[in-house]
Enzyme design. Structure first.
Site, PDB file in Angstrom:
ATOM      1  N   HIS A 173       0.864  -1.183   0.000  1.00  0.00           N
ATOM      2  CA  HIS A 173       0.000   0.000   0.000  1.00  0.00           C
ATOM      3  C   HIS A 173       0.906   1.240   0.000  1.00  0.00           C
ATOM      4  O   HIS A 173       2.019   1.194   0.524  1.00  0.00           O
ATOM      5  CB  HIS A 173      -0.842  -0.046   1.286  1.00  0.00           C
ATOM      6  CG  HIS A 173      -1.907   0.990   1.394  1.00  0.00           C
ATOM      7  ND1 HIS A 173      -1.652   2.283   1.799  1.00  0.00           N
ATOM      8  CD2 HIS A 173      -3.240   0.923   1.180  1.00  0.00           C
ATOM      9  CE1 HIS A 173      -2.790   2.958   1.829  1.00  0.00           C
ATOM     10  NE2 HIS A 173      -3.767   2.159   1.459  1.00  0.00           N
ATOM     11  N   ASP A 231       2.964  -4.288   8.107  1.00  0.00           N
ATOM     12  CA  ASP A 231       1.758  -3.484   7.916  1.00  0.00           C
ATOM     13  C   ASP A 231       0.576  -4.445   8.036  1.00  0.00           C
ATOM     14  O   ASP A 231       0.289  -5.215   7.118  1.00  0.00           O
ATOM     15  CB  ASP A 231       1.822  -2.809   6.543  1.00  0.00           C
ATOM     16  CG  ASP A 231       0.490  -2.202   6.114  1.00  0.00           C
ATOM     17  OD1 ASP A 231      -0.516  -2.353   6.840  1.00  0.00           O
ATOM     18  OD2 ASP A 231       0.458  -1.587   5.037  1.00  0.00           O
ATOM     19  N   GLN A 249      -4.616  -4.948   6.745  1.00  0.00           N
ATOM     20  CA  GLN A 249      -5.603  -5.873   6.161  1.00  0.00           C
ATOM     21  C   GLN A 249      -5.597  -7.237   6.830  1.00  0.00           C
ATOM     22  O   GLN A 249      -6.262  -8.156   6.350  1.00  0.00           O
ATOM     23  CB  GLN A 249      -5.332  -6.049   4.658  1.00  0.00           C
ATOM     24  CG  GLN A 249      -5.581  -4.819   3.838  1.00  0.00           C
ATOM     25  CD  GLN A 249      -7.028  -4.346   3.900  1.00  0.00           C
ATOM     26  OE1 GLN A 249      -7.943  -5.108   4.182  1.00  0.00           O
ATOM     27  NE2 GLN A 249      -7.243  -3.072   3.658  1.00  0.00           N
TER      28      GLN A 249
HETATM   29  N1  PMP Z   1      -1.841  -0.615   4.506  1.00  0.00           N
HETATM   30  C1  PMP Z   1      -2.797  -1.349   3.922  1.00  0.00           C
HETATM   31  C2  PMP Z   1      -2.460  -2.725   3.432  1.00  0.00           C
HETATM   32  C3  PMP Z   1      -4.084  -0.836   3.803  1.00  0.00           C
HETATM   33  O1  PMP Z   1      -5.047  -1.568   3.216  1.00  0.00           O
HETATM   34  C4  PMP Z   1      -4.362   0.451   4.297  1.00  0.00           C
HETATM   35  C5  PMP Z   1      -5.745   1.063   4.165  1.00  0.00           C
HETATM   36  N2  PMP Z   1      -6.364   0.860   2.927  1.00  0.00           N
HETATM   37  C6  PMP Z   1      -3.335   1.166   4.903  1.00  0.00           C
HETATM   38  C7  PMP Z   1      -2.086   0.601   4.988  1.00  0.00           C
HETATM   39  C8  PMP Z   1      -3.551   2.535   5.449  1.00  0.00           C
HETATM   40  O2  PMP Z   1      -4.451   2.487   6.499  1.00  0.00           O
HETATM   41  P1  PMP Z   1      -5.012   3.854   7.136  1.00  0.00           P
HETATM   42  O3  PMP Z   1      -5.518   4.661   5.980  1.00  0.00           O
HETATM   43  O4  PMP Z   1      -6.095   3.397   8.049  1.00  0.00           O
HETATM   44  O5  PMP Z   1      -3.881   4.505   7.825  1.00  0.00           O
END
Ligand code: PMP
Length: 414
Positions: free
Chosen positions: A131, A208, A211
């Site tokens: 991400h 991270d 998910q």
């Molecule tokens: N990492 C992953 C794999 C995600 O799916 C997401 C949110 N879509 C994030 C990081 C970021 O999360 P947040 O916007 O809640 O900080």
């Protein structure tokens, strides 16, 4: 995540659906079919009521107040930290830093640990399917320190193999930062094995977990990772709150990344003495209600038959995959052997955005676009997909609605 297909669970999805009031909503006159759980999950009544009760009975600022409400709010806030510790099986609440979410947790590690540690020529290794929140913070700190961002590729199924990680690890690798589960493809990464590999090479590991937390029990001790980041809203909690787990000795040695109230013990114009963990990393008034709501969400997960719920969710994903690949002209993107929660797809001749709009008119909520994972989509020659993503409250009937809505969209747009 690893739920075997043959598990027959006594999990009662109808009962769990009752816990989520929003699932009774109508959208364009149709019952809501909510398949955008990777973007954010819905909230059980217990979380909504906890937030309501907090503001009605408890609201006050924490940690420095002598009055009753402040003590109540502080106790509830710190109880939520203990719940979060238990949820992750972290050894100590000192290792649980509340953040705005995964993104802020990763930025904290980038701007505190990485910025103060990395030298020109050092390397940060990430996976190709990350991400943007697990790419851009590292690009920024590479720009600040002269370190280099290295990427381990995924294969054509969207799997990140250990060999691909091993091939990119060098004595210059100081950190491996990898997603537990890809939000764009649903691939589950072998994070425990990656952690071992990275540690053997002398690198630290950040996972991270955005998910993963709603799709598998997470145990940071069993994983052996140094940092684990997640967002509350992906696991039935409020937005604007999440947590970073960090190993105590690392957090102890790291400088604060934001200055302000609560993160200090004493301040004079000559300088400041910083507070103990985890407060050293929690400058300013935190999202008190959010943390307490997160605690309620994690308690909810730890109270229901979570193993049964995950087996059910896995079965629904499996059912959906079978039904969707049978649709002519539809291609599922991401075919990892181990997948969790996510079904990304493209339809020949149709723009994902149009598909999403037409599905919405039939009450089916999916997400379309690059899913904040542009690099891995371009790896597949795409700029976007349509993505249905599942949670414990989704059913085979939801999948049938999705399939019917996709077929209708194909008819309307062809
Ligand atoms: N990492 C992953 C794999 C995600 O799916 C997401 C949110 N879509 C994030 C990081 C970021 O999360 P947040 O916007 O809640 O900080």
């Amino acid at each position: 995540m690893n739920a075997p297909a043959q598990v027959k669970s006594a999990f009662d999805v109808a009962r769990v659906r009752e816990d989520f009031p929003i699932l009774r909503e109508l959208v364009h006159g149709k019952p809501l079919v909510y398949l955008d759980n990777a973007a954010t999950t819905q909230k059980p009544a217990v979380v909504i009521e906890t937030l309501d009760r907090y503001y009605r009975t408890t609201n006050a600022n924490i940690h420095r107040g002598v009055h009753t409400l402040s003590a109540r709010a502080t106790d509830a806030f710190e109880a939520a930290r203990e719940t979060t510790r238990r949820f992750l099986n972290a050894p100590s609440t000192a290792e649980i830093v509340f953040t705005r979410g995964t993104t802020e947790a990763i930025n904290l590690v980038a701007q505190s640990w990485a910025r103060s540690t990395l030298k020109a020529g050092d390397e940060i290794l990430i996976g190709e399917a990350e991400h943007h929140s697990n790419i851009v913070p590292w690009q920024i700190v590479c720009g600040q320190t002269g370190a280099k961002l290295v990427v381990a590729p995924v294969d054509e199924k969207g799997e990140l193999h250990l060999e691909a990680v091993a091939a990119k690890l060098t004595e210059r690798t100081k950190l491996v930062a990898v997603g537990h589960v890809s939000n764009a493809l649903g691939s589950v990464n072998p994070v425990a094995a990656i952690t071992k590999l990275a540690h053997d090479a002398g690198a630290l590991v950040l996972i991270d977990g955005a998910q993963a937390v709603a799709h598998a029990p997470v145990d940071v001790v069993a994983l052996g990772c140094d940092f684990y980041a997640f967002s509350g809203h992906k696991v039935f909690g409020p937005t604007g709150i999440g947590a970073l787990y960090g190993r105590r000795e690392l957090l102890e040695a790291m400088p604060p990344w934001q200055g302000g109230g609560d993160m200090i013990r004493t301040v004079s114009f000559e300088g400041a003495e910083y507070n103990d963990l985890p407060y050293k990393f929690e400058a300013g008034t935190p999202h008190i209600a959010g943390a307490i709501g997160l605690g309620a969400a994690l308690e909810y997960v730890m109270t229901i038959d979570f193993a049964g719920a995950l087996a059910h969710e896995h079965e629904v994903l499996h059912y959906a995959t079978g039904k969707m690949i049978a649709i002519e002209g539809l291609r599922v993107i991401g075919a990892a052997r181990e997948k969790s929660g996510v079904l990304s797809f493209v339809i020949e001749g149709l723009h994902p955005h149009d598909v999403g709009m037409l599905l919405d008119h039939q009450g089916v909520a999916i997400r379309t676009g690059h899913h904040c994972a542009m690099p891995v989509l371009s790896r597949f020659g795409l700029s976007g997909t349509a993505r249905a993503s599942f949670s414990i409250y989704n059913t085979r009937e939801d999948v049938d609605c999705l399939v019917a809505a996709v077929r209708k969209a194909q008819q309307l747009l062809s």
